[in-house]
Design a protein around this motif. Structure first.
Motif, mmCIF file in Angstrom:
data_model
loop_
_atom_site.group_PDB
_atom_site.id
_atom_site.type_symbol
_atom_site.label_atom_id
_atom_site.label_comp_id
_atom_site.label_asym_id
_atom_site.label_seq_id
_atom_site.Cartn_x
_atom_site.Cartn_y
_atom_site.Cartn_z
ATOM 1 N N GLU A 43 46.842 -11.787 31.711
ATOM 2 C CA GLU A 43 46.639 -13.211 31.430
ATOM 3 C C GLU A 43 45.163 -13.584 31.541
ATOM 4 O O GLU A 43 44.647 -14.368 30.733
ATOM 5 C CB GLU A 43 47.474 -14.045 32.401
ATOM 6 N N GLU A 44 44.496 -13.003 32.512
ATOM 7 C CA GLU A 44 43.063 -13.273 32.674
ATOM 8 C C GLU A 44 42.266 -12.760 31.482
ATOM 9 O O GLU A 44 41.384 -13.443 30.957
ATOM 10 C CB GLU A 44 42.560 -12.634 33.968
ATOM 11 N N LEU A 45 42.583 -11.551 31.027
ATOM 12 C CA LEU A 45 41.891 -10.992 29.868
ATOM 13 C C LEU A 45 42.159 -11.814 28.613
ATOM 14 O O LEU A 45 41.259 -12.055 27.803
ATOM 15 C CB LEU A 45 42.330 -9.540 29.642
ATOM 16 N N ALA A 46 43.410 -12.244 28.440
ATOM 17 C CA ALA A 46 43.760 -13.055 27.269
ATOM 18 C C ALA A 46 42.962 -14.360 27.267
ATOM 19 O O ALA A 46 42.486 -14.816 26.221
ATOM 20 C CB ALA A 46 45.255 -13.339 27.246
ATOM 21 N N SER A 47 42.802 -14.960 28.453
ATOM 22 C CA SER A 47 42.046 -16.215 28.534
ATOM 23 C C SER A 47 40.575 -16.013 28.211
ATOM 24 O O SER A 47 39.881 -16.943 27.792
ATOM 25 C CB SER A 47 42.192 -16.821 29.929
ATOM 26 N N LEU A 48 40.086 -14.765 28.377
ATOM 27 C CA LEU A 48 38.681 -14.468 28.059
ATOM 28 C C LEU A 48 38.480 -14.121 26.587
ATOM 29 O O LEU A 48 37.342 -13.947 26.153
ATOM 30 C CB LEU A 48 38.203 -13.294 28.930
ATOM 31 N N GLY A 49 39.586 -13.998 25.835
ATOM 32 C CA GLY A 49 39.483 -13.738 24.404
ATOM 33 C C GLY A 49 39.838 -12.334 23.978
ATOM 34 O O GLY A 49 39.627 -11.971 22.816
ATOM 35 N N GLU A 52 45.132 -8.996 21.123
ATOM 36 C CA GLU A 52 46.456 -8.525 21.498
ATOM 37 C C GLU A 52 46.572 -7.006 21.424
ATOM 38 O O GLU A 52 47.209 -6.379 22.276
ATOM 39 C CB GLU A 52 47.516 -9.169 20.600
ATOM 40 N N ALA A 53 45.958 -6.398 20.416
ATOM 41 C CA ALA A 53 46.055 -4.942 20.264
ATOM 42 C C ALA A 53 45.417 -4.221 21.447
ATOM 43 O O ALA A 53 45.943 -3.218 21.939
ATOM 44 C CB ALA A 53 45.390 -4.510 18.962
ATOM 45 N N THR A 54 44.303 -4.745 21.921
ATOM 46 C CA THR A 54 43.632 -4.132 23.073
ATOM 47 C C THR A 54 44.452 -4.318 24.338
ATOM 48 O O THR A 54 44.579 -3.401 25.163
ATOM 49 C CB THR A 54 42.221 -4.731 23.241
ATOM 50 N N LEU A 55 45.050 -5.500 24.505
ATOM 51 C CA LEU A 55 45.914 -5.737 25.658
ATOM 52 C C LEU A 55 47.116 -4.794 25.656
ATOM 53 O O LEU A 55 47.499 -4.253 26.698
ATOM 54 C CB LEU A 55 46.389 -7.189 25.668
ATOM 55 N N ASN A 56 47.689 -4.579 24.486
ATOM 56 C CA ASN A 56 48.872 -3.718 24.387
ATOM 57 C C ASN A 56 48.545 -2.263 24.716
ATOM 58 O O ASN A 56 49.325 -1.571 25.380
ATOM 59 C CB ASN A 56 49.485 -3.818 22.994
ATOM 60 N N VAL A 57 47.389 -1.792 24.255
ATOM 61 C CA VAL A 57 47.043 -0.395 24.516
ATOM 62 C C VAL A 57 46.724 -0.193 26.000
ATOM 63 O O VAL A 57 47.020 0.865 26.573
ATOM 64 C CB VAL A 57 45.866 0.057 23.622
ATOM 65 N N LEU A 58 46.197 -1.205 26.640
ATOM 66 C CA LEU A 58 45.983 -1.126 28.085
ATOM 67 C C LEU A 58 47.313 -1.078 28.833
ATOM 68 O O LEU A 58 47.492 -0.283 29.768
ATOM 69 C CB LEU A 58 45.155 -2.325 28.563
ATOM 70 N N GLU A 59 48.247 -1.918 28.405
ATOM 71 C CA GLU A 59 49.548 -1.958 29.063
ATOM 72 C C GLU A 59 50.267 -0.627 28.959
ATOM 73 O O GLU A 59 50.922 -0.181 29.907
ATOM 74 C CB GLU A 59 50.394 -3.078 28.458
ATOM 75 N N TRP A 101 36.055 -8.759 30.205
ATOM 76 C CA TRP A 101 35.969 -8.655 28.744
ATOM 77 C C TRP A 101 34.516 -8.960 28.391
ATOM 78 O O TRP A 101 34.089 -10.100 28.385
ATOM 79 C CB TRP A 101 36.939 -9.628 28.100
ATOM 80 N N LEU A 102 33.754 -7.889 28.154
ATOM 81 C CA LEU A 102 32.311 -8.009 28.017
ATOM 82 C C LEU A 102 31.811 -7.146 26.860
ATOM 83 O O LEU A 102 32.525 -6.257 26.381
ATOM 84 C CB LEU A 102 31.623 -7.533 29.309
ATOM 85 N N PRO A 103 30.569 -7.392 26.434
ATOM 86 C CA PRO A 103 29.995 -6.512 25.404
ATOM 87 C C PRO A 103 29.833 -5.064 25.874
ATOM 88 O O PRO A 103 29.635 -4.173 25.046
ATOM 89 C CB PRO A 103 28.629 -7.152 25.116
ATOM 90 N N ILE A 104 29.893 -4.831 27.180
ATOM 91 C CA ILE A 104 29.761 -3.479 27.729
ATOM 92 C C ILE A 104 30.851 -3.247 28.782
ATOM 93 O O ILE A 104 31.399 -4.195 29.317
ATOM 94 C CB ILE A 104 28.371 -3.262 28.372
#
Length: 378
Positions: A43-49, A52-59, A101-104
């Motif tokens: 939820e924190e990552l989603a709020s930072l932008g 969805e594909a990146t969130l799913n691969v992390l999960e 969720w950062l450029p690096i």
């Protein structure tokens, strides 16, 4: 410590999601607890932008790979643009679950954990048998290599005239039983030494722990010295002789490894203090930044304590640049802000600098500094 293993994390031009999560499995409800902790970070990552594909691969990666099935440990995961960049098992749970969720990538927990867990070889030895085990730098489900060796013993051998014709020696061509036994033990440990040397090479071991028979260990030292293997050899409790001895061996090796790592960190810290006195090192964030930006840092030293960590500026085009102000960058219009440790470690990785964790009284510190490649600050 060589930071080269982190270099692939900087190959993506897209923003990177970094997750550091306690994935310990010491309770019956561990899976549920991990799921809840991850849900909060998602939820924190989603709020930072984060997409969805990146969130799913992390999960999908949570609890997979080399994450162990039980015990206290953690995971550090990195993903970008729907692709998993890396998954690292941590020997200890992170002090606090964290997601960015950062450029690096945010890599400090991985660098600190890797510095506390060196590759090593463990040997359980008696005068006839040996068990040689090699463990890699990164935590894993099991050893990288494992060998059981059985040598010769005195059963069925005429110790007064060892072997056949042409194999006599000693006074009047006769051996004492002690001489025969010693020769045989030396031969046995010579074979063990070959396997130890191969195991050291396989994992890049920085230390060898040996437990068991004292005389056999002395022979092993001699054989390894003949093979010009200069990896430190430390004797620990335990060895062969049943599950209890083996358990003591592993417990003693774990404690000895912790002490060995701490001694290495103390050695670097002592060198750092000596070089500070001769303008061959710098202390503090601001004095360290120009040294990193000019690729003059031989070793970056950073404490693992992250409370009140400052934000600094970085460049998307020049990864070694890091500064207090956007005007310190090559293009202030494209400069971005990120945690100090993330930017400083990126600079160190891309300039082939080493890394050592700074501790204070054995505890994580907030200190930052660098040992320089060249004398003087110029």
């Amino acid at each position: 410590m060589d930071l080269g293993f982190l270099r692939p994390l900087y190959e993506s031009d897209a923003p990177v999601a970094s997750v550091h999560l306690d994935t310990s499995r010491g309770t019956r409800d561990a899976d549920k607890e991990i799921e809840l902790r991850w849900r909060h970070l998602r939820e924190e990552l989603a709020s930072l932008g984060t997409d969805e594909a990146t969130l799913n691969v992390l999960e999908e990666a949570i609890g997979e790979g080399d994450s162990r099935a039980f015990g206290a440990h953690g995971q550090s995961l990195f993903a970008s643009d729907g692709q998993l960049l890396a998954a690292h098992t941590l020997t200890e749970p992170p002090r606090q679950d964290r997601a960015t969720w950062l450029p690096i990538p945010d890599v400090l927990p991985v660098a600190v954990d890797r510095g506390r867990h060196l590759p090593y070889v463990l040997v359980a030895l008696d005068r006839v048998n040996a068990h040689v085990t090699a463990y890699p730098a990164a935590p894993s489900r099991g050893p990288a290599a494992e060998h059981d060796l059985t040598g010769r013993n005195l059963h069925g051998i005429d110790v007064m005239s060892r072997g056949g014709p042409g194999n006599l020696g000693g006074y009047n061509g006769r051996f004492t039983s002690k001489q025969v036994a010693q020769d045989m033990w030396r031969e046995n440990t010579a074979k063990v030494a070959e396997h130890v040397r191969d195991a050291v090479a396989e994992v890049g071991a920085e230390v060898i722990f040996v437990g068991g028979d004292a005389e056999a260990i002395a022979y092993l030292r001699d054989n390894l010295a003949e093979r010009r293997l200069d990896t430190p050899i430390l004797v620990v409790a335990g060895g062969r002789g049943g599950p209890d001895a083996e358990e003591r061996l592993h417990e003693a090796a774990a404690e000895a490894l912790r002490e060995f790592v701490e001694q290495g960190q103390e050695h670097v810290a002592a060198e750092y203090q000596r070089k500070l006195a001769h303008d061959q090192a710098v202390s503090g964030t601001e004095p360290t930044l120009p040294m990193l930006s000019e690729a003059r840092g031989r070793t970056l030293l950073v404490g693992a304590e992250r409370d009140r960590e400052p934000q600094l500026w970085g460049s998307p085009n020049e990864p070694v640049l890091v500064g207090v102000h956007s005007n310190d960058m090559d293009d202030p219009n494209t400069a971005f802000r990120a945690p100090a440790s993330a930017l400083m470690l990126r600079s160190a990785v891309m300039s082939d600098s080493g890394f050592t964790e700074l501790r204070e009284g054995g505890e994580p510190s907030t200190d930052i500094g660098a040992i320089l490649r060249y004398a003087g600050r110029g």
